[in-house]
Design a protein around this motif. Structure first.
Motif, PDB file in Angstrom:
ATOM      1  N   PRO A  36       0.791  -1.231   0.000  1.00 34.00           N
ATOM      2  CA  PRO A  36       0.000   0.000   0.000  1.00 34.00           C
ATOM      3  C   PRO A  36       0.822   1.279   0.000  1.00 34.00           C
ATOM      4  CG  PRO A  36      -0.032  -1.007   2.170  1.00 34.00           C
ATOM      5  CD  PRO A  36       0.643  -1.990   1.251  1.00 34.00           C
ATOM      6  N   ASP A  37       2.124   1.181   0.281  1.00 36.90           N
ATOM      7  CA  ASP A  37       2.972   2.374   0.288  1.00 36.90           C
ATOM      8  C   ASP A  37       3.827   2.480  -0.971  1.00 36.90           C
ATOM      9  OD1 ASP A  37       4.565   0.197   0.811  1.00 36.90           O
ATOM     10  OD2 ASP A  37       5.600   1.085   2.536  1.00 36.90           O
ATOM     11  N   ASP A  38       3.503   1.675  -1.983  1.00 34.11           N
ATOM     12  CA  ASP A  38       4.250   1.670  -3.240  1.00 34.11           C
ATOM     13  C   ASP A  38       3.360   2.236  -4.351  1.00 34.11           C
ATOM     14  OD1 ASP A  38       5.468   1.028  -5.687  1.00 34.11           O
ATOM     15  OD2 ASP A  38       6.414  -0.777  -4.870  1.00 34.11           O
ATOM     16  N   PRO A  39       3.535   3.513  -4.711  1.00 33.34           N
ATOM     17  CA  PRO A  39       2.632   4.119  -5.689  1.00 33.34           C
ATOM     18  C   PRO A  39       2.665   3.441  -7.050  1.00 33.34           C
ATOM     19  CG  PRO A  39       4.495   5.579  -5.206  1.00 33.34           C
ATOM     20  CD  PRO A  39       4.532   4.477  -4.207  1.00 33.34           C
ATOM     21  N   THR A  40       3.827   2.975  -7.480  1.00 35.05           N
ATOM     22  CA  THR A  40       3.912   2.311  -8.776  1.00 35.05           C
ATOM     23  C   THR A  40       3.127   1.009  -8.775  1.00 35.05           C
ATOM     24  OG1 THR A  40       6.100   3.271  -9.196  1.00 35.05           O
ATOM     25  CG2 THR A  40       5.482   1.359 -10.501  1.00 35.05           C
ATOM     26  N   ALA A  41       3.255   0.239  -7.698  1.00 39.23           N
ATOM     27  CA  ALA A  41       2.544  -1.032  -7.591  1.00 39.23           C
ATOM     28  C   ALA A  41       1.034  -0.817  -7.506  1.00 39.23           C
ATOM     29  CB  ALA A  41       3.046  -1.815  -6.382  1.00 39.23           C
ATOM     30  N   VAL A  42       0.611   0.204  -6.767  1.00 42.48           N
ATOM     31  CA  VAL A  42      -0.826   0.472  -6.639  1.00 42.48           C
ATOM     32  C   VAL A  42      -1.398   0.919  -7.980  1.00 42.48           C
ATOM     33  CG1 VAL A  42      -2.563   1.922  -5.520  1.00 42.48           C
ATOM     34  CG2 VAL A  42      -0.682   0.970  -4.170  1.00 42.48           C
ATOM     35  N   ARG A  43      -0.646   1.716  -8.738  1.00 45.30           N
ATOM     36  CA  ARG A  43      -1.106   2.106 -10.076  1.00 45.30           C
ATOM     37  C   ARG A  43      -1.181   0.892 -10.994  1.00 45.30           C
ATOM     38  NH1 ARG A  43       2.199   6.725  -9.254  1.00 45.30           N
ATOM     39  NH2 ARG A  43       3.926   5.716 -10.374  1.00 45.30           N
ATOM     40  N   ARG A  44      -0.209   0.003 -10.889  1.00 44.93           N
ATOM     41  CA  ARG A  44      -0.219  -1.207 -11.704  1.00 44.93           C
ATOM     42  C   ARG A  44      -1.422  -2.080 -11.371  1.00 44.93           C
ATOM     43  NH1 ARG A  44      -0.025  -3.866 -16.189  1.00 44.93           N
ATOM     44  NH2 ARG A  44       0.855  -5.961 -16.069  1.00 44.93           N
ATOM     45  N   GLU A  55      -1.275   5.826  -0.371  1.00 48.58           N
ATOM     46  CA  GLU A  55      -1.575   5.492  -1.761  1.00 48.58           C
ATOM     47  C   GLU A  55      -2.986   4.944  -1.957  1.00 48.58           C
ATOM     48  OE1 GLU A  55       0.288   6.378  -4.266  1.00 48.58           O
ATOM     49  OE2 GLU A  55       1.709   7.220  -2.836  1.00 48.58           O
ATOM     50  N   VAL A  56      -3.631   4.502  -0.889  1.00 50.67           N
ATOM     51  CA  VAL A  56      -4.974   3.936  -1.023  1.00 50.67           C
ATOM     52  C   VAL A  56      -6.024   4.730  -0.257  1.00 50.67           C
ATOM     53  CG1 VAL A  56      -4.099   1.616  -1.444  1.00 50.67           C
ATOM     54  CG2 VAL A  56      -4.619   2.309   0.891  1.00 50.67           C
ATOM     55  N   VAL A  57      -5.616   5.796   0.407  1.00 49.34           N
ATOM     56  CA  VAL A  57      -6.555   6.642   1.135  1.00 49.34           C
ATOM     57  C   VAL A  57      -7.184   7.640   0.172  1.00 49.34           C
ATOM     58  CG1 VAL A  57      -6.764   8.401   2.942  1.00 49.34           C
ATOM     59  CG2 VAL A  57      -5.376   6.375   3.341  1.00 49.34           C
ATOM     60  N   THR A  58      -8.486   7.858   0.280  1.00 47.40           N
ATOM     61  CA  THR A  58      -9.194   8.784  -0.600  1.00 47.40           C
ATOM     62  C   THR A  58      -8.810  10.227  -0.267  1.00 47.40           C
ATOM     63  OG1 THR A  58     -11.094   9.122   0.861  1.00 47.40           O
ATOM     64  CG2 THR A  58     -11.142   7.181  -0.595  1.00 47.40           C
ATOM     65  N   THR A  75      -1.402 -14.864   6.948  1.00 46.14           N
ATOM     66  CA  THR A  75       0.042 -15.082   7.045  1.00 46.14           C
ATOM     67  C   THR A  75       0.778 -14.211   6.041  1.00 46.14           C
ATOM     68  OG1 THR A  75      -0.255 -17.363   7.805  1.00 46.14           O
ATOM     69  CG2 THR A  75       1.886 -16.798   6.854  1.00 46.14           C
ATOM     70  N   LEU A  76       0.237 -14.124   4.833  1.00 46.83           N
ATOM     71  CA  LEU A  76       0.839 -13.291   3.802  1.00 46.83           C
ATOM     72  C   LEU A  76       0.812 -11.819   4.200  1.00 46.83           C
ATOM     73  CD1 LEU A  76       1.946 -13.179   0.829  1.00 46.83           C
ATOM     74  CD2 LEU A  76      -0.413 -12.704   0.161  1.00 46.83           C
ATOM     75  N   ILE A  77      -0.338 -11.356   4.670  1.00 47.59           N
ATOM     76  CA  ILE A  77      -0.477  -9.948   5.058  1.00 47.59           C
ATOM     77  C   ILE A  77       0.482  -9.611   6.203  1.00 47.59           C
ATOM     78  CG2 ILE A  77      -2.067  -8.218   5.982  1.00 47.59           C
ATOM     79  CD1 ILE A  77      -4.332  -9.922   4.614  1.00 47.59           C
ATOM     80  N   GLU A  78       0.569 -10.492   7.183  1.00 51.48           N
ATOM     81  CA  GLU A  78       1.487 -10.273   8.302  1.00 51.48           C
ATOM     82  C   GLU A  78       2.932 -10.175   7.817  1.00 51.48           C
ATOM     83  OE1 GLU A  78       0.647 -13.536  10.844  1.00 51.48           O
ATOM     84  OE2 GLU A  78      -1.243 -12.706  11.593  1.00 51.48           O
ATOM     85  N   GLY A  79       3.282 -11.034   6.848  1.00 57.09           N
ATOM     86  CA  GLY A  79       4.640 -11.029   6.319  1.00 57.09           C
ATOM     87  C   GLY A  79       4.973  -9.774   5.541  1.00 57.09           C
ATOM     88  N   CYS A  80       3.932  -9.055   5.120  1.00 55.66           N
ATOM     89  CA  CYS A  80       4.127  -7.811   4.367  1.00 55.66           C
ATOM     90  C   CYS A  80       3.971  -6.580   5.256  1.00 55.66           C
ATOM     91  CB  CYS A  80       3.139  -7.746   3.212  1.00 55.66           C
ATOM     92  SG  CYS A  80       3.472  -8.968   1.912  1.00 55.66           S
ATOM     93  N   GLY A  81       3.980  -6.783   6.557  1.00 53.07           N
ATOM     94  CA  GLY A  81       3.923  -5.652   7.477  1.00 53.07           C
ATOM     95  C   GLY A  81       2.562  -5.364   8.055  1.00 53.07           C
ATOM     96  N   GLY A  82       1.567  -6.204   7.734  1.00 54.74           N
ATOM     97  CA  GLY A  82       0.259  -6.056   8.355  1.00 54.74           C
ATOM     98  C   GLY A  82      -0.822  -5.465   7.490  1.00 54.74           C
ATOM     99  N   ALA A  83      -0.469  -5.018   6.258  1.00 55.54           N
ATOM    100  CA  ALA A  83      -1.495  -4.426   5.391  1.00 55.54           C
ATOM    101  C   ALA A  83      -1.116  -4.603   3.931  1.00 55.54           C
ATOM    102  CB  ALA A  83      -1.668  -2.940   5.701  1.00 55.54           C
ATOM    103  N   LEU A  84      -2.129  -4.841   3.097  1.00 52.45           N
ATOM    104  CA  LEU A  84      -1.946  -4.935   1.656  1.00 52.45           C
ATOM    105  C   LEU A  84      -3.084  -4.190   0.954  1.00 52.45           C
ATOM    106  CD1 LEU A  84      -0.959  -8.668   0.972  1.00 52.45           C
ATOM    107  CD2 LEU A  84       0.482  -6.642   0.598  1.00 52.45           C
ATOM    108  N   ALA A  85      -2.743  -3.429  -0.070  1.00 53.64           N
ATOM    109  CA  ALA A  85      -3.762  -2.877  -0.948  1.00 53.64           C
ATOM    110  C   ALA A  85      -4.310  -4.018  -1.784  1.00 53.64           C
ATOM    111  CB  ALA A  85      -3.156  -1.805  -1.847  1.00 53.64           C
ATOM    112  N   ALA A  86      -5.621  -4.092  -1.935  1.00 54.19           N
ATOM    113  CA  ALA A  86      -6.194  -5.242  -2.630  1.00 54.19           C
ATOM    114  C   ALA A  86      -7.514  -4.890  -3.306  1.00 54.19           C
ATOM    115  CB  ALA A  86      -6.412  -6.395  -1.661  1.00 54.19           C
ATOM    116  N   THR A  87      -7.811  -5.640  -4.348  1.00 50.21           N
ATOM    117  CA  THR A  87      -9.093  -5.579  -5.028  1.00 50.21           C
ATOM    118  C   THR A  87      -9.343  -6.955  -5.615  1.00 50.21           C
ATOM    119  OG1 THR A  87     -10.405  -4.403  -6.697  1.00 50.21           O
ATOM    120  CG2 THR A  87      -8.096  -4.822  -7.232  1.00 50.21           C
ATOM    121  N   SER A  88     -10.583  -7.278  -5.910  1.00 49.21           N
ATOM    122  CA  SER A  88     -10.885  -8.616  -6.419  1.00 49.21           C
ATOM    123  C   SER A  88     -10.189  -8.855  -7.757  1.00 49.21           C
ATOM    124  CB  SER A  88     -12.396  -8.801  -6.576  1.00 49.21           C
ATOM    125  OG  SER A  88     -12.946  -7.806  -7.408  1.00 49.21           O
TER     126      SER A  88
END
Length: 202
Positions: free
Chosen positions: A36-44, A101-104, A121-134
């Motif tokens: 969620p803190d990676d603007p390039t990844a969130v745009r992708r 990057e995901v806050v309105t 487990t995956l979310i925890e390994g990434c620091g506790g939060a992930l930007a996501a959509t279906s």
């Protein structure tokens, strides 16, 4: 990109931390996830989805404790405690700097703790939060299996294989930034269970 099983979750975490977008299982369907803190990844992520970059995406969290120091009204979390992990997405108002990057523009974000051990487990390994959509193109049904993810996005997308998902009803969305709280999207957790009224205009 390969399809990786749960025994390779460390490689999936590394890929996410390196800026990749990854397809992951949740408790209902497969999702597209990015840091969620990676603007390039969130745009992708938005590009893959086929939606406008400014359209907000959800934040999947490993637990309520991730949010406690980052939202304006911590008492709002009492509403979600009985239903997390589970199919309840809460719209909350954040403090400056959190998952920017995901806050309105209004300072809000939809957050959910999925009821799936592999996803957590995956979310925890990434620091506790992930930007996501279906995991689907905009306005198409979400993928419920690895095969459907590949059919939609091709073989270039890294996929964490959690087996087929049940494709259940999308989570209830409740806006906790208003008083009383308002249901924005009906789902498995009803207004009666939450003790609030559904917004018929949403």
């Amino acid at each position: 990109m390969p399809v990786l099983g749960p025994d390779r979750i460390g490689d999936v975490i590394e890929a996410l931390r390196s800026g990749e977008v990854v397809a992951i299982p949740t408790d209902t369907v497969y999702g597209l996830a990015a840091m969620p803190d990676d603007p390039t990844a969130v745009r992708r992520l938005a590009e893959l989805k086929g939606r406008a970059a400014e359209q907000p995406v959800q934040l999947l969290v490993s637990g309520i404790e991730v949010l406690e120091s980052h939202i304006e009204d911590t008492t709002a979390l009492e509403t979600v405690r009985p239903f997390w992990p589970g199919a309840l997405t809460a719209v909350v108002r954040t403090r400056p700097g959190f998952a920017s990057e995901v806050v309105t523009p209004a300072g809000t974000v939809g957050v959910r703790q999925p009821a799936d051990d592999l996803a957590l487990t995956l979310i925890e390994g990434c620091g506790g939060a992930l930007a996501a959509t279906s995991a689907n193109r905009h306005d198409e049904p979400p993928a419920t299996s690895v095969e459907e993810v590949i059919e939609t996005f091709g073989e270039d997308l890294l996929v964490l294989d959690g087996g087929p998902r049940d494709g259940g009803v999308a989570s209830t969305v409740v806006d906790l930034t208003v008083a009383p709280p308002r249901i924005l999207r009906a789902g498995p957790i009803t207004e009666e269970m939450l003790g609030i009224e559904e917004d018929s205009d949403a």
